[in-house]
Write a protein that holds these residues in place. Sequence first.
Motif, PDB file in Angstrom:
ATOM      1  N   PRO A  23      32.904  48.292  59.678  1.00  0.00           N
ATOM      2  CA  PRO A  23      34.357  48.105  59.658  1.00  0.00           C
ATOM      3  C   PRO A  23      34.800  46.799  59.006  1.00  0.00           C
ATOM      4  O   PRO A  23      35.849  46.753  58.375  1.00  0.00           O
ATOM      5  N   GLU A  24      34.005  45.744  59.118  1.00  0.00           N
ATOM      6  CA  GLU A  24      34.384  44.463  58.504  1.00  0.00           C
ATOM      7  C   GLU A  24      34.436  44.601  56.984  1.00  0.00           C
ATOM      8  O   GLU A  24      35.342  44.087  56.331  1.00  0.00           O
ATOM      9  N   LYS A  25      33.464  45.283  56.435  1.00  0.00           N
ATOM     10  CA  LYS A  25      33.418  45.453  54.976  1.00  0.00           C
ATOM     11  C   LYS A  25      34.534  46.362  54.493  1.00  0.00           C
ATOM     12  O   LYS A  25      35.098  46.147  53.424  1.00  0.00           O
ATOM     13  N   VAL A  26      34.862  47.388  55.278  1.00  0.00           N
ATOM     14  CA  VAL A  26      35.950  48.288  54.907  1.00  0.00           C
ATOM     15  C   VAL A  26      37.269  47.521  54.914  1.00  0.00           C
ATOM     16  O   VAL A  26      38.083  47.661  54.002  1.00  0.00           O
ATOM     17  N   ASP A  27      37.480  46.683  55.927  1.00  0.00           N
ATOM     18  CA  ASP A  27      38.700  45.879  56.006  1.00  0.00           C
ATOM     19  C   ASP A  27      38.799  44.923  54.819  1.00  0.00           C
ATOM     20  O   ASP A  27      39.864  44.768  54.217  1.00  0.00           O
ATOM     21  N   LYS A  28      37.692  44.291  54.473  1.00  0.00           N
ATOM     22  CA  LYS A  28      37.677  43.355  53.346  1.00  0.00           C
ATOM     23  C   LYS A  28      37.976  44.082  52.033  1.00  0.00           C
ATOM     24  O   LYS A  28      38.745  43.602  51.204  1.00  0.00           O
ATOM     25  N   MET A  32      41.219  43.552  49.438  1.00  0.00           N
ATOM     26  CA  MET A  32      41.055  43.287  48.004  1.00  0.00           C
ATOM     27  C   MET A  32      41.818  44.317  47.177  1.00  0.00           C
ATOM     28  O   MET A  32      42.422  43.974  46.164  1.00  0.00           O
ATOM     29  N   LEU A  33      41.805  45.576  47.607  1.00  0.00           N
ATOM     30  CA  LEU A  33      42.528  46.613  46.878  1.00  0.00           C
ATOM     31  C   LEU A  33      44.029  46.387  46.944  1.00  0.00           C
ATOM     32  O   LEU A  33      44.750  46.662  45.987  1.00  0.00           O
ATOM     33  N   LYS A  34      44.521  45.884  48.074  1.00  0.00           N
ATOM     34  CA  LYS A  34      45.949  45.590  48.195  1.00  0.00           C
ATOM     35  C   LYS A  34      46.352  44.478  47.239  1.00  0.00           C
ATOM     36  O   LYS A  34      47.411  44.527  46.620  1.00  0.00           O
ATOM     37  N   LYS A  35      45.494  43.455  47.113  1.00  0.00           N
ATOM     38  CA  LYS A  35      45.811  42.303  46.265  1.00  0.00           C
ATOM     39  C   LYS A  35      45.618  42.618  44.788  1.00  0.00           C
ATOM     40  O   LYS A  35      46.470  42.314  43.963  1.00  0.00           O
ATOM     41  N   ILE A  36      44.493  43.209  44.455  1.00  0.00           N
ATOM     42  CA  ILE A  36      44.107  43.379  43.051  1.00  0.00           C
ATOM     43  C   ILE A  36      44.458  44.762  42.523  1.00  0.00           C
ATOM     44  O   ILE A  36      44.918  44.919  41.406  1.00  0.00           O
ATOM     45  N   GLY A  37      44.229  45.784  43.321  1.00  0.00           N
ATOM     46  CA  GLY A  37      44.466  47.151  42.892  1.00  0.00           C
ATOM     47  C   GLY A  37      43.243  47.748  42.232  1.00  0.00           C
ATOM     48  O   GLY A  37      42.215  47.102  42.061  1.00  0.00           O
ATOM     49  N   LEU A  38      43.375  48.987  41.840  1.00  0.00           N
ATOM     50  CA  LEU A  38      42.274  49.680  41.172  1.00  0.00           C
ATOM     51  C   LEU A  38      42.250  49.320  39.702  1.00  0.00           C
ATOM     52  O   LEU A  38      43.303  49.019  39.107  1.00  0.00           O
TER      53      LEU A  38
END
Length: 45
Positions: A23-28, A32-38
């Motif tokens: 879960p920690e890695k999924v949250d991280k 990152m996806l929220k900040k940077i995007g795909l």
Amino acid sequence: MKRKPIVLIDKSLNYLNGKVLFPEKVDKANEMLKKIGLPKLKNTK
């Protein structure tokens, strides 16, 4: 002649379906996806 790989799936691992193992890695990754995007896909023609 093409050879297809033989892959055997262990049915005893079905109890892990739907569980988040890290879960920690999924949250991280979600942060990152929220900040940077795909990444943008390049048009290939």
